[in-house]
Design a protein around this motif. Sequence first.
Motif, PDB file in Angstrom:
ATOM      1  N   LEU A  28       0.861  -1.190   0.000  1.00 34.43           N
ATOM      2  CA  LEU A  28       0.000   0.000   0.000  1.00 34.43           C
ATOM      3  C   LEU A  28       0.891   1.232   0.000  1.00 34.43           C
ATOM      4  CD1 LEU A  28      -2.635   1.623   0.376  1.00 34.43           C
ATOM      5  CD2 LEU A  28      -2.398   1.221   2.832  1.00 34.43           C
ATOM      6  N   THR A  29       0.741   2.069  -1.006  1.00 35.64           N
ATOM      7  CA  THR A  29       1.543   3.287  -1.107  1.00 35.64           C
ATOM      8  C   THR A  29       0.613   4.490  -1.171  1.00 35.64           C
ATOM      9  OG1 THR A  29       3.252   2.109  -2.351  1.00 35.64           O
ATOM     10  CG2 THR A  29       3.313   4.499  -2.426  1.00 35.64           C
ATOM     11  N   ILE A  30       0.808   5.429  -0.266  1.00 27.62           N
ATOM     12  CA  ILE A  30       0.018   6.675  -0.235  1.00 27.62           C
ATOM     13  C   ILE A  30       0.969   7.833  -0.515  1.00 27.62           C
ATOM     14  CG2 ILE A  30      -1.565   8.109   1.087  1.00 27.62           C
ATOM     15  CD1 ILE A  30      -2.652   5.360   0.773  1.00 27.62           C
ATOM     16  N   SER A  31       0.711   8.584  -1.571  1.00 29.78           N
ATOM     17  CA  SER A  31       1.538   9.745  -1.915  1.00 29.78           C
ATOM     18  C   SER A  31       0.707  11.008  -1.760  1.00 29.78           C
ATOM     19  CB  SER A  31       2.044   9.633  -3.359  1.00 29.78           C
ATOM     20  OG  SER A  31       2.772   8.448  -3.554  1.00 29.78           O
ATOM     21  N   LEU A  32       1.238  11.956  -0.987  1.00 28.92           N
ATOM     22  CA  LEU A  32       0.496  13.184  -0.702  1.00 28.92           C
ATOM     23  C   LEU A  32       1.386  14.400  -0.890  1.00 28.92           C
ATOM     24  CD1 LEU A  32      -1.195  12.039   2.605  1.00 28.92           C
ATOM     25  CD2 LEU A  32      -2.347  12.347   0.430  1.00 28.92           C
ATOM     26  N   THR A  33       0.780  15.503  -1.249  1.00 24.71           N
ATOM     27  CA  THR A  33       1.510  16.765  -1.331  1.00 24.71           C
ATOM     28  C   THR A  33       0.885  17.813  -0.412  1.00 24.71           C
ATOM     29  OG1 THR A  33       0.161  17.429  -3.218  1.00 24.71           O
ATOM     30  CG2 THR A  33       2.261  16.373  -3.692  1.00 24.71           C
ATOM     31  N   SER A  34       0.034  17.404   0.511  1.00 22.72           N
ATOM     32  CA  SER A  34      -0.636  18.337   1.410  1.00 22.72           C
ATOM     33  C   SER A  34      -1.038  17.566   2.657  1.00 22.72           C
ATOM     34  CB  SER A  34      -1.870  18.948   0.740  1.00 22.72           C
ATOM     35  OG  SER A  34      -2.749  17.924   0.360  1.00 22.72           O
ATOM     36  N   PRO A  35      -1.492  18.254   3.712  1.00 17.68           N
ATOM     37  CA  PRO A  35      -1.887  17.557   4.931  1.00 17.68           C
ATOM     38  C   PRO A  35      -2.940  16.491   4.664  1.00 17.68           C
ATOM     39  CG  PRO A  35      -1.722  19.902   5.329  1.00 17.68           C
ATOM     40  CD  PRO A  35      -1.543  19.716   3.854  1.00 17.68           C
ATOM     41  N   MET A  36      -2.962  15.477   5.526  1.00 19.83           N
ATOM     42  CA  MET A  36      -3.854  14.330   5.339  1.00 19.83           C
ATOM     43  C   MET A  36      -5.306  14.748   5.268  1.00 19.83           C
ATOM     44  SD  MET A  36      -4.346  11.188   4.915  1.00 19.83           S
ATOM     45  CE  MET A  36      -2.739  10.498   5.167  1.00 19.83           C
ATOM     46  N   ASN A  37      -5.992  14.228   4.281  1.00 23.54           N
ATOM     47  CA  ASN A  37      -7.399  14.483   4.073  1.00 23.54           C
ATOM     48  C   ASN A  37      -8.222  13.403   4.769  1.00 23.54           C
ATOM     49  OD1 ASN A  37      -9.858  13.698   2.139  1.00 23.54           O
ATOM     50  ND2 ASN A  37      -9.522  15.900   1.994  1.00 23.54           N
ATOM     51  N   ILE A  38      -9.417  13.749   5.219  1.00 21.58           N
ATOM     52  CA  ILE A  38     -10.269  12.804   5.942  1.00 21.58           C
ATOM     53  C   ILE A  38     -10.535  11.560   5.112  1.00 21.58           C
ATOM     54  CG2 ILE A  38     -12.631  12.451   6.775  1.00 21.58           C
ATOM     55  CD1 ILE A  38     -12.609  15.292   7.798  1.00 21.58           C
ATOM     56  N   VAL A  39     -10.809  11.741   3.829  1.00 23.90           N
ATOM     57  CA  VAL A  39     -11.127  10.594   2.982  1.00 23.90           C
ATOM     58  C   VAL A  39      -9.921   9.678   2.832  1.00 23.90           C
ATOM     59  CG1 VAL A  39     -11.803   9.879   0.663  1.00 23.90           C
ATOM     60  CG2 VAL A  39     -12.931  11.824   1.732  1.00 23.90           C
ATOM     61  N   VAL A  40      -8.732  10.254   2.631  1.00 18.98           N
ATOM     62  CA  VAL A  40      -7.539   9.434   2.496  1.00 18.98           C
ATOM     63  C   VAL A  40      -7.271   8.664   3.784  1.00 18.98           C
ATOM     64  CG1 VAL A  40      -5.082   9.433   1.975  1.00 18.98           C
ATOM     65  CG2 VAL A  40      -6.591  11.040   0.819  1.00 18.98           C
ATOM     66  N   MET A  41      -7.453   9.327   4.910  1.00 24.57           N
ATOM     67  CA  MET A  41      -7.289   8.653   6.193  1.00 24.57           C
ATOM     68  C   MET A  41      -8.283   7.502   6.315  1.00 24.57           C
ATOM     69  SD  MET A  41      -5.207   9.095   8.665  1.00 24.57           S
ATOM     70  CE  MET A  41      -4.983   7.676   9.739  1.00 24.57           C
ATOM     71  N   GLY A  42      -9.513   7.737   5.838  1.00 27.65           N
ATOM     72  CA  GLY A  42     -10.519   6.684   5.857  1.00 27.65           C
ATOM     73  C   GLY A  42     -10.125   5.521   4.969  1.00 27.65           C
ATOM     74  N   MET A  43      -9.505   5.827   3.798  1.00 27.21           N
ATOM     75  CA  MET A  43      -9.044   4.766   2.913  1.00 27.21           C
ATOM     76  C   MET A  43      -8.030   3.870   3.620  1.00 27.21           C
ATOM     77  SD  MET A  43      -8.539   6.765  -0.723  1.00 27.21           S
ATOM     78  CE  MET A  43      -9.928   7.268  -1.743  1.00 27.21           C
ATOM     79  N   ILE A  44      -7.083   4.492   4.312  1.00 27.70           N
ATOM     80  CA  ILE A  44      -6.057   3.723   5.012  1.00 27.70           C
ATOM     81  C   ILE A  44      -6.695   2.829   6.072  1.00 27.70           C
ATOM     82  CG2 ILE A  44      -4.058   3.878   6.539  1.00 27.70           C
ATOM     83  CD1 ILE A  44      -3.310   6.468   5.119  1.00 27.70           C
ATOM     84  N   ARG A  45      -7.591   3.381   6.863  1.00 33.03           N
ATOM     85  CA  ARG A  45      -8.223   2.600   7.934  1.00 33.03           C
ATOM     86  C   ARG A  45      -9.041   1.447   7.363  1.00 33.03           C
ATOM     87  NH1 ARG A  45     -10.470   7.731  11.468  1.00 33.03           N
ATOM     88  NH2 ARG A  45      -8.453   8.397  12.307  1.00 33.03           N
ATOM     89  N   PHE A  46      -9.771   1.719   6.297  1.00 31.36           N
ATOM     90  CA  PHE A  46     -10.608   0.685   5.702  1.00 31.36           C
ATOM     91  C   PHE A  46      -9.750  -0.465   5.176  1.00 31.36           C
ATOM     92  CE2 PHE A  46     -12.988  -1.234   2.192  1.00 31.36           C
ATOM     93  CZ  PHE A  46     -14.206  -1.486   2.810  1.00 31.36           C
TER      94      PHE A  46
ATOM     95  N   VAL B  20      -3.179  -9.496   5.559  1.00 31.72           N
ATOM     96  CA  VAL B  20      -1.718  -9.519   5.523  1.00 31.72           C
ATOM     97  C   VAL B  20      -1.235  -8.397   4.607  1.00 31.72           C
ATOM     98  CG1 VAL B  20       0.345 -10.817   4.934  1.00 31.72           C
ATOM     99  CG2 VAL B  20      -1.636 -12.006   5.883  1.00 31.72           C
ATOM    100  N   ILE B  21      -0.529  -7.435   5.168  1.00 27.72           N
ATOM    101  CA  ILE B  21       0.105  -6.382   4.383  1.00 27.72           C
ATOM    102  C   ILE B  21       1.575  -6.381   4.777  1.00 27.72           C
ATOM    103  CG2 ILE B  21       0.197  -3.938   3.818  1.00 27.72           C
ATOM    104  CD1 ILE B  21      -2.685  -3.681   4.537  1.00 27.72           C
ATOM    105  N   GLU B  22       2.441  -6.731   3.850  1.00 24.53           N
ATOM    106  CA  GLU B  22       3.848  -6.840   4.166  1.00 24.53           C
ATOM    107  C   GLU B  22       4.560  -5.494   4.146  1.00 24.53           C
ATOM    108  OE1 GLU B  22       5.342  -9.666   1.421  1.00 24.53           O
ATOM    109  OE2 GLU B  22       4.415 -11.386   2.429  1.00 24.53           O
ATOM    110  N   LEU B  23       4.036  -4.533   3.367  1.00 25.22           N
ATOM    111  CA  LEU B  23       4.675  -3.229   3.299  1.00 25.22           C
ATOM    112  C   LEU B  23       3.628  -2.145   3.183  1.00 25.22           C
ATOM    113  CD1 LEU B  23       7.150  -1.398   2.991  1.00 25.22           C
ATOM    114  CD2 LEU B  23       7.058  -1.796   0.546  1.00 25.22           C
ATOM    115  N   VAL B  24       3.667  -1.208   4.089  1.00 28.71           N
ATOM    116  CA  VAL B  24       2.840  -0.012   3.983  1.00 28.71           C
ATOM    117  C   VAL B  24       3.802   1.157   3.885  1.00 28.71           C
ATOM    118  CG1 VAL B  24       1.136   1.444   5.104  1.00 28.71           C
ATOM    119  CG2 VAL B  24       0.996  -1.030   5.334  1.00 28.71           C
ATOM    120  N   GLU B  25       3.758   1.868   2.781  1.00 29.64           N
ATOM    121  CA  GLU B  25       4.688   2.968   2.564  1.00 29.64           C
ATOM    122  C   GLU B  25       3.920   4.271   2.424  1.00 29.64           C
ATOM    123  OE1 GLU B  25       8.472   4.114  -0.312  1.00 29.64           O
ATOM    124  OE2 GLU B  25       6.996   2.658  -0.975  1.00 29.64           O
TER     125      GLU B  25
END
Length: 429
Positions: free
Chosen positions: A361-379, A386-391
């Motif tokens: 799972l790779t999350i790339s951002l250029t600004s402070p964390m957005n509520i929806v993106v945070m929700g994506m990560i939690r979901f 099993v997630i071997e790498l979260v970047e």
Amino acid sequence: MAEELDRLSALPLEIKTSILRLLPIEDAVRTSSLSHSWRHVWTHLSRLYFLLSFPDDPDLHLTWVQRLVYIISRLRGPVTNFCLGYYAHDPKPADLFCILAFIVHKGGLQRLSIDNFGCSALLPLRYFPSLRVLHLCRLHLLLPGEFPGFELLEELSLYGVCISQRDIQLLIDGSTNLKKFQGHVKSDNAETLSLIFNSPLLTYIQYYFTDSVKEVRVINAPLLEKAHVSACIGATSSEEDCALIAELTSKFMADIAIISDFSLDFRTIKCFSQDAVSCALRVQFLQLRALHLQGSLSCLDEKVFATFCCLLRNMPILESLEIQCIDPPGKLEDLVEPDGFKVNECIKKEDGISCRRLRRLTISLTSPMNIVVMGMIRFILLNASVIELVEIIYRGNNEVEPSIVEELNLVEKASPNVNVVFSSTSDWF
């Protein structure tokens, strides 16, 4: 100095032409004044790249065209690569026709690229039997009446190209060796277009959906591996516009469900979330292993999040997920956060979710964390066993958002299989 010049003059012709390939064509021609041994070296070039700004003065305009034709006519061998980027206030079809006619006479053209940076210019396209790559941008394209097709063409890119229904389908059908298609087209009249791909060798397709087409279908492409879908949808687009794009995209996605690598932008996802339907996407990607989502944070809301959850339900063997939220600096000053309560309502473990093979799972951002993106990560973390790498790639600031650190540290402690890696940069690219 004379000794150094003699060493240059003594170089083999192959090395001299390799050096000149690195120079703009005008500078390559000027090397003819270095010495007698360099006088005609540039005429052995086969790859020509021109970036021209045609002036308003008709006489100067004609001088540019004549100079270009002169260079082509002096070449000793075929022109294998020809790239022309130009800006003209009043582009003349006769100019392009004349230039292409000289290239046809030379023979051997394999790559043709013409980008028009000004107003749309008419391009009567010639037939090149050896052509393998064709890139056209912001042109009004016409094919010859008895056009036989580019039977060796492997890559076709058409961006902002105005074309008739007959010509676009003739171009696709006549490219029997087509492996890669990119772009979007519009009709040369008031009618909408249909693009049908019966391309057995096609491996990659990228299309930018607008209301200029009524369908884009892939009816035969057994080797298709990668696809990218985006749409022309803005903040002022009506629900009818979004519904049209959603319908076009759904049919297209159903045709390409065999792919293993898929890219989708947030604007397109937003088209599927105009109503209260929890899962508007019912296409199952049974072979998909990599999903890439990208776009502006301004497109994200709780409905987009619901569509995102729906995507994951239809990708049972997904192994890699990349979410890129890329906005230039200063663009998000007036960004309004979506309803966090509605997002949190969707964040729960889903028995029907099938992303348990997710490894990266790779999350790339250029600004402070957005509520929806945070929700994506939690979901994702709730539903991927099993997630071997979260970047987390955090672009825009040197420090990672504290809520991300806290969230993922908890997950790392709860599951020994999770390896959390943070990287950040202040550079914008």
